[in-house]
Scaffold this motif. Structure first.
Motif, PDB file in Angstrom:
ATOM      1  N   ASN A  20     -12.209 -22.513   6.193  1.00 37.58           N
ATOM      2  CA  ASN A  20     -11.829 -23.146   7.456  1.00 37.58           C
ATOM      3  C   ASN A  20     -12.190 -22.258   8.638  1.00 37.58           C
ATOM      4  O   ASN A  20     -12.693 -22.746   9.650  1.00 37.58           O
ATOM      5  N   THR A  21     -11.957 -20.958   8.520  1.00 35.87           N
ATOM      6  CA  THR A  21     -12.304 -20.032   9.592  1.00 35.87           C
ATOM      7  C   THR A  21     -13.813 -20.030   9.829  1.00 35.87           C
ATOM      8  O   THR A  21     -14.267 -20.067  10.979  1.00 35.87           O
ATOM      9  N   GLN A  26     -12.557 -20.055  13.991  1.00 36.31           N
ATOM     10  CA  GLN A  26     -11.232 -19.552  14.373  1.00 36.31           C
ATOM     11  C   GLN A  26     -10.311 -19.698  13.178  1.00 36.31           C
ATOM     12  O   GLN A  26     -10.624 -20.412  12.233  1.00 36.31           O
ATOM     13  N   SER A  27      -9.154 -19.060  13.235  1.00 35.52           N
ATOM     14  CA  SER A  27      -8.255 -19.050  12.085  1.00 35.52           C
ATOM     15  C   SER A  27      -7.172 -20.125  12.119  1.00 35.52           C
ATOM     16  O   SER A  27      -6.414 -20.266  11.162  1.00 35.52           O
ATOM     17  N   GLY A  30      -7.090 -22.633   9.099  1.00 38.01           N
ATOM     18  CA  GLY A  30      -6.665 -21.970   7.871  1.00 38.01           C
ATOM     19  C   GLY A  30      -5.163 -21.753   7.839  1.00 38.01           C
ATOM     20  O   GLY A  30      -4.518 -21.906   6.800  1.00 38.01           O
ATOM     21  N   LYS A  31      -4.594 -21.422   8.996  1.00 37.88           N
ATOM     22  CA  LYS A  31      -3.144 -21.242   9.090  1.00 37.88           C
ATOM     23  C   LYS A  31      -2.422 -22.567   8.856  1.00 37.88           C
ATOM     24  O   LYS A  31      -1.362 -22.600   8.216  1.00 37.88           O
TER      25      LYS A  31
END
Length: 163
Positions: A20-21, A26-27, A30-31
């Protein structure tokens, strides 16, 4: 190189978050995936694999309509940048929608690119009947059965709250 689709395994969460990142740069996505899993809000998590690595992922999560768990959300959906525009994402979405329909789910919502998701039967016009945190042409829905709720107030999981 061919790709196959299967349910994600619990021990693949780090690879899925990294994918996903890579896909979104960006993260945040994923979070979201990690939080949906941790909170028990994940309904279906599918990966696309090419025998050497995970190249795509789609997440489906629980949405409540008028306080009742009657719908599913689609997202995030990610594909490695080098594998985009090769049908990986389409395969994940189609497989997920078939699995959800087979599991008796009635309605799916997505916040995404209208030109992309309309090909899977999603409609922004139908989504206008629902009170949601989002609106506009990127907020769409698709009924999986004739018995799908036609209106109501949507509640999204905590994973989508700002912060």
């Amino acid at each position: 190189m061919s790709v196959w689709i299967r349910p994600a395994h619990d021990d693949e969460i780090d690879a899925i978050a990294a994918l996903n990142t890579a896909a979104f740069g960006q993260s945040a996505e994923g979070k979201i995936v990690r939080r949906l899993k941790r909170d028990g809000d994940s309904v279906l998590s599918l990966i696309a694999h090419d025998d050497s690595q995970i190249v795509g992922h789609v997440q489906f999560f629980r949405i409540q309509i008028d306080g009742v768990p009657l719908a599913v959300g689609l997202g995030p959906m990610s594909v490695l940048p080098a594998r985009q525009r090769q049908g990986v994402g389409s395969g994940l979405v189609r497989t997920g929608l078939l699995a959800l329909e087979g599991a008796g789910e009635t309605r799916v919502f997505v916040l995404g690119h209208p030109d992309y998701y309309v090909r899977f039967g999603f409609s922004a016009e139908m989504a206008c009947n629902f009170a949601a945190p989002w609106n506009g042409p990127a907020f769409m829905t698709r009924a999986l059965t004739d018995a799908a709720p036609a209106s109501g107030t949507l509640t999204y999981p905590a994973a989508f709250e700002a912060g």
